[in-house]
Scaffold this active site. Structure first.
Site, PDB file in Angstrom:
ATOM      1  N   GLY B 122     -14.447 -29.442  12.433  1.00 43.59           N
ATOM      2  CA  GLY B 122     -14.516 -29.302  13.887  1.00 43.59           C
ATOM      3  C   GLY B 122     -13.938 -30.506  14.604  1.00 43.59           C
ATOM      4  N   LYS B 188     -14.129 -21.158   1.786  1.00 44.67           N
ATOM      5  CA  LYS B 188     -14.301 -21.449   3.218  1.00 44.67           C
ATOM      6  C   LYS B 188     -14.942 -20.263   3.939  1.00 44.67           C
ATOM      7  CE  LYS B 188     -13.514 -23.696   7.138  1.00 44.67           C
ATOM      8  NZ  LYS B 188     -13.605 -22.731   8.213  1.00 44.67           N
ATOM      9  N   GLU B 195     -22.823 -20.587   7.427  1.00 40.67           N
ATOM     10  CA  GLU B 195     -22.969 -21.219   8.747  1.00 40.67           C
ATOM     11  C   GLU B 195     -23.560 -20.244   9.767  1.00 40.67           C
ATOM     12  OE1 GLU B 195     -19.174 -22.787  10.167  1.00 40.67           O
ATOM     13  OE2 GLU B 195     -19.759 -22.168  12.186  1.00 40.67           O
TER      14      GLU B 195
END
Lengths: 350, 350, 350, 350
Positions: B122, B188, B195
């Site tokens: 991020g 990922k 997440e």
């Protein structure tokens, strides 16, 4: 200041140690005299009964209970019998916050304060400190704040939240007065409910990675199980222990639970000896029931709880019944035989 | 070493900066000439087209694409047209791993390596480094390892996992070769699926805390909504911003997502201006579909995804239909009128 | 035989009518004198108070309460005050079975029987009969069996279950003595929990059909919402009212709730005027809490309940918080702006 | 009219029988000559190859395939090779609707119509008729409508939906033209997705009833499993077979799946010999993936699918990992030892 501690299991004993290190004075009791002796050797004052413990404390007394939730109720009564107005009982265990509300109401007429201190930190708390979620009367909280501050982790090495300035607030030091009696365990309950959800998210994700090689396994030729579509996209053999280690650094999901997962997989990469019958200890259940009571949707927290139930085969009757229904409507056998073109509807769910 | 970067949005630009700081040489291109100029001013070599970028790189070339998933496909083709055998394309964006598998297969006959580098970190990645999940041929991974090592966070300040000794393994430095082309984005993808689950667990739990005062609100006298049972147990007014700050220290659920939650609530405690229509960006969906494909239960990950859909009112038709059914079988109106003893079954679900 | 009925709402009145049609004698009371008068006109004996009702019944009396759950408790007390040993109170409403257990225990010392009769059937019960799930002492059940048999649907036109022969068992006639006091409402509670699950399954499925044309709608160009992959597979405009009608005949999911869905969509195909704020009335909540208590996984039943909560926007704080987190870690705005190649990671979940 | 049938398993053969009973003419083929012979004995025309079958049909031909989904693709090709412009292939099996879309597109240039007929009805279809969900070109549907009408159940004994008047619409007779090729199997897919949800709702509810006696079992004294709170409310021994029979009459959840459940429990009340490893056959998976694709929340349908996966122990790695995490943070053993007051935090989830 001075604190009485009843219950010298790992967590109770370590809290005492943390307090003594910081100069507090502890009077300690446990049904196991060896546990008392061990802490006396480290500087605590031993007591050989709850009455003795109360007698060795100066008024206004503070007695912290660190015992299994199942016996907290009787112990609160026992301890309360030795206390007087102005004294405080602190329940540091994993009580249901509803019991706190009831116990506080019962002790109030006698002027005894009841404080519930939800305590998180596990086996690492001695060094790392314990996160404290506290409920109870303002007066008791304020008087005992030095105790809480010592037990809590303090500011630690964690980066300060942007926008926070000046002196550290209690919550930045790892303890918080959450509200009246019960509020501490309520917050701890939800904390553990969230913990169940995070653990489940990690476990489900790792299970997907572990099975990313599904396309390499011999196709199941069963007419009863849906065949893997597009096996070419499931040809990965992922080293799950390495992935958990990887994510600890720089990823969005880095977390203490991920650290523990990496440690677990480092120690036991094949998870040998673990049957996968996952226990639960109350807080996850109470969280879901609270959500239902107040009408708040909690599908993730509930699903994580139900997965634990299912891991212990509590879904058995439901699953048998599903098989029985399938047998009825389509003649679906659990272990299908294999002829092909004739089979017609065997694969169907009708 | 040398790297070409195509796509100088925040993340692409910051990766370039991180590389240059560590002595690597970067040739950069973006459709926006200002973005190129800004990095040239910081020491990069600018290119005014993809062809120009390829020309300015020495063979074997390595070109990193950091562009939105929607245009990655065409860009891979464009870049590949300028490359030759032995060169490598790295896709650092959020592509579906299935596209990686397809693209790698397409480029293989020409001897061009395709590497997918799932990148997490991020807005904080410039300083903190980016966690890299890498798929692709061994040869390409090995040659580009210095680049990955620089982009990754390194060992950082995070405590070493017990049992790990000696030199740091790549995963301890924040990058990992997960397998052949596609494996990086597969890992990922699951990372982001997790997440979603963690975020949902936190959000649901905080919602329960926010409504812990349900018992203090005026009782709803509707015959259609179940009244709150035992309102005496829902009398807490919890300061949710303080609780998230508290949990950052010493608690089992301390995590980077919790840090961000605390930061968000510090900045905007009342969540002003947020309508709660939560976006999703592909990986959560792909994770659930992968779980379904390979037969792995993922109820928590799926529930977290469906909550986002519902937050955008994608459940509207279903809910209207439920109301319509209720109206049929019990005469249940959405907005019930109120007479009492007569009402008989009004409150019933029949 | 003779029965007193308190509460002459639709369901209470129709039960009285069903009883009278079959030759039973009913003494009736309601706070609304018009409701009493209406049934007196049809042959019932009216009472102008609970005391009057008790006085008009012969011992051993049987008084059926058909009132909203919220006032059942006080009414049980009121009625019990007029009764004597050997008499029976029947609660036909939607009480929590826990209240039955408590009330039965309270009345037992006085020799008054407490029977809980979970009653399903909705607005169609007058003609179709009411399915009765009964809890209470054997003695009371046996004495009142003629009443139950009349209220229940009887064998009806439904095909006999293969393997059942001889006289019809009570459960084949639509009433069952499920166990001691509370067992009836326990079974009714689970019945309604299942009903929530079935309704949700239908509603979710129909929502998928309703959106089977997603691929025909203008693509959303937002960088924040995952674009529809493979729109060519979502080009169907399904006539959902016709589909529900279709499934009523011959399909595996034919059911009364499907009949109602078809009726609802026939009456109001566009679901005009329905906001989709779905109520719930207790039983679904109690079912989930019971499952949690006894450790039985119930993810479908829980999900169906939480969907109703969410339909009433009880997920708002959670969703706002998710948006707030996303804003923190990736700069994701709820309403994204649109530049393209530069955007780099905008679409990412980091 | 005339129809060719390929695949004479139970469902294919019964469709042929239903057609012949109603005066249609059937040419039949199966790899098993006995299956062909059996139907020839009942009046069908036998074929000994697909080519032979095509040769025995008059143009425009209609060939219905009733074979396992796994071999449908190759068979469509084989059959198509024997057909010419104006002919129609009907796939009555459980194909993925995406395959229909692809196959229809492939056959279109040759002028061959492709019709997908999702077929529900299970083993009872011969008598009860089959519910038909049909996709394909208008022209083919219209020509074949007499066939569909015969196979479908017809108006049957089911009550007409209020508001419907005049001639019966096709959906009231049990067949519906849902849209272009693929629409039939899309609707069938969602039908089965709903079926999974309904079955799960029933199974979960019955599991709760089966465990309503949890409070009567010896308390588990484990420090790792949450003890049952309020065992006094879980003292019911429910006769689940009787309850399912009961609900068939008059209750809101009466349904064909409930009929089957009652039949299953009548036949095998203890569910002997059923391991509870529940198969799934594709449609449930496709439904969830479709919901994810188009952004429609489907938590109930997904949960019902994941329960089936878990019933087959596909959750094993996830559960082992949860146990491993618990072991890390709290020293929680799967099989806890029992000392009491000392135990301190043993029961905690930290």
């Amino acid at each position: 200041m001075q604190l009485g501690m009843v219950g010298l299991g790992r967590m109770g004993a370590n809290i005492v140690r943390r307090l003594m290190r910081d100069g507090h004075e502890c009077v300690v009791f446990d049904v196991n005299p060896d546990a008392v002796a061990a802490l006396v050797a480290e500087g605590a004052t031993g007591a050989d009964s709850i009455e003795d413990l109360a007698a060795k404390l100066d008024a206004p007394r503070a007695v912290w209970l660190m015992v299994p939730a199942g016996i907290t109720g009787q112990l609160v009564d026992q301890v309360a019998a030795t206390l007087e107005a102005g004294d405080t009982i602190i329940d540091g265990g994993n009580s249901n916050y509803r019991d706190d509300v009831r116990r506080a109401a019962k002790l109030k007429p006698r002027g005894i304060h009841y404080v519930d201190a939800g305590t998180s930190g596990g086996v690492f708390g001695l060094e790392r400190g314990y996160c404290l979620m506290i409920g109870g009367p303002d007066e008791a909280f304020t008087r005992l704040e030095p105790i809480f501050r010592t037990i809590a982790p303090g500011e630690g090495t964690i980066e300060r939240t942007p926008g926070r300035t000046g002196d550290y607030a209690p919550e930045e030091l790892g303890y918080l007065h959450c509200g009246p009696s019960g509020a501490g365990h309520f917050v701890k309950m939800v904390h553990n409910g969230i913990e169940y959800g995070i653990m489940a998210a990690l476990a489900e994700g790792m299970n997907i990675l572990e099975n990313a090689d599904a396309g390499t396994r011999e196709a199941e030729h069963s007419a009863e199980v849906a065949p893997l579509e597009e096996p070419e996209f499931y040809q990965f053999t992922i080293d799950t222990p390495k992935v958990t280690e990887l994510w600890r650094r720089g990823s969005v999901i880095s977390s203490w639970l991920l650290d523990l997962t990496a440690a677990a997989l480092q120690e036991n990469p094949a998870l040998d000896g673990l049957a996968g019958r996952v226990s639960d200890s109350g807080e996850g259940r109470w969280t879901v029931k609270a959500a239902v009571d107040i009408g708040v949707p909690a599908p993730v927290l509930a699903a994580s709880l139900f997965e634990r139930f299912a891991s212990r085969d509590e879904d058995e009757y439901a699953n048998q019944l599903l098989s029985a229904m399938r047998l009825q409507f389509g003649g679906h056998r659990e272990l299908p035989a294999g002829d092909v073109l004739e089979a017609g509807t065997r694969k169907a769910d009708a």
